[in-house]
Enzyme design. Sequence first.
Site, mmCIF file in Angstrom:
data_model
loop_
_atom_site.group_PDB
_atom_site.id
_atom_site.type_symbol
_atom_site.label_atom_id
_atom_site.label_comp_id
_atom_site.label_asym_id
_atom_site.label_seq_id
_atom_site.Cartn_x
_atom_site.Cartn_y
_atom_site.Cartn_z
ATOM 1 N N HIS A 16 -11.441 7.908 -4.783
ATOM 2 C CA HIS A 16 -11.249 8.937 -3.959
ATOM 3 C C HIS A 16 -11.716 10.380 -4.666
ATOM 4 O O HIS A 16 -12.699 11.097 -4.350
ATOM 5 C CB HIS A 16 -9.964 9.127 -3.416
ATOM 6 C CG HIS A 16 -9.905 8.156 -2.167
ATOM 7 N ND1 HIS A 16 -10.507 8.107 -1.318
ATOM 8 C CD2 HIS A 16 -8.677 7.395 -2.178
ATOM 9 C CE1 HIS A 16 -9.783 6.958 -0.417
ATOM 10 N NE2 HIS A 16 -8.808 6.717 -1.000
ATOM 11 N N HIS B 16 -8.377 2.605 -6.864
ATOM 12 C CA HIS B 16 -8.406 3.200 -5.500
ATOM 13 C C HIS B 16 -8.473 4.510 -5.460
ATOM 14 O O HIS B 16 -9.274 5.460 -4.573
ATOM 15 C CB HIS B 16 -7.251 2.543 -4.843
ATOM 16 C CG HIS B 16 -7.194 2.964 -3.136
ATOM 17 N ND1 HIS B 16 -7.494 2.216 -2.241
ATOM 18 C CD2 HIS B 16 -6.796 4.432 -2.678
ATOM 19 C CE1 HIS B 16 -7.578 2.790 -1.198
ATOM 20 N NE2 HIS B 16 -7.257 3.979 -1.264
ATOM 21 N N GLU B 17 -7.387 5.305 -6.014
ATOM 22 C CA GLU B 17 -7.251 6.544 -5.890
ATOM 23 C C GLU B 17 -8.359 7.279 -6.841
ATOM 24 O O GLU B 17 -8.872 8.581 -6.395
ATOM 25 C CB GLU B 17 -5.780 7.171 -6.477
ATOM 26 C CG GLU B 17 -4.815 6.601 -5.639
ATOM 27 C CD GLU B 17 -4.783 6.863 -4.113
ATOM 28 O OE1 GLU B 17 -5.375 7.937 -3.837
ATOM 29 O OE2 GLU B 17 -4.205 6.173 -3.284
#
Length: 256
Positions: free
Chosen positions: A62, A58-59
Amino acid sequence: MTTATTRHSDRRISPVFIGIVAVTAVTGWATWTGFAEEPGIAVFLFVTGAWIVSLCLHEYAHARTALHSGDISIGAKGYLTLNPLKYTHALLSIVLPVIFVIMGGIGLPGGAVFIERDRIRGRWRHSLISAAGPLTNVLFAVACTAPFWLNALDGVPLQFRFALAFLALLQVSAAILNFLPVPGLDGYGVIEPWLSYNVKRQVEPFAPFGLLFVFALLWLPQVNSVFFDVVDAVLRGLGVSDVEASYGWSLYRFWT
């Protein structure tokens, strides 16, 4: 902007992440084979490990999107190594999301990577950077539920099947919650570039509390019921019944 602007060492996968993946794989094997004497422990470690892997991805989503959008400082911060210890707030990124899962069976990633937004031009790019994280949870949910919607469950042990169902529930809930337009969550990050300066300035003080506000709101029975009705509806659309997810949740909480 391409990864050519980062050093190879900035993109080398961290041994920490490899270790988490290894634990997830071993406990997944133990869940599948029934090797562990206490199946709940194997399910707990497998789901928790897979959940942390999804948090890292998820990170990473980003960070990688920010890199290609113009923030070449991402590599030097260590965000491309998938090492959760490199995140801005390890407590928000890893510890609290795991606690949320243990306490309430809710997947709620926290904000973690610091992006130098002034390096990025274009509102669409800013929105895409924020959307990249929860979209990763969407893809993870699709992957977890693939055996269900492909009708490929023959030979899949029940314990592993229930563990996948619960893991899918976490991914679906994470995607839904993160897309909420609440300050501090990715959903707000998607719409923020399109808001006026005055609105953004008024909302900014509330951003640090958005995550905790949402979690507290979910403890209200009425809100919790509506939220999980939505999650269950999405899971049913992906071939997973609420009974399977519930059994997975029960196995996960082996201490009860």
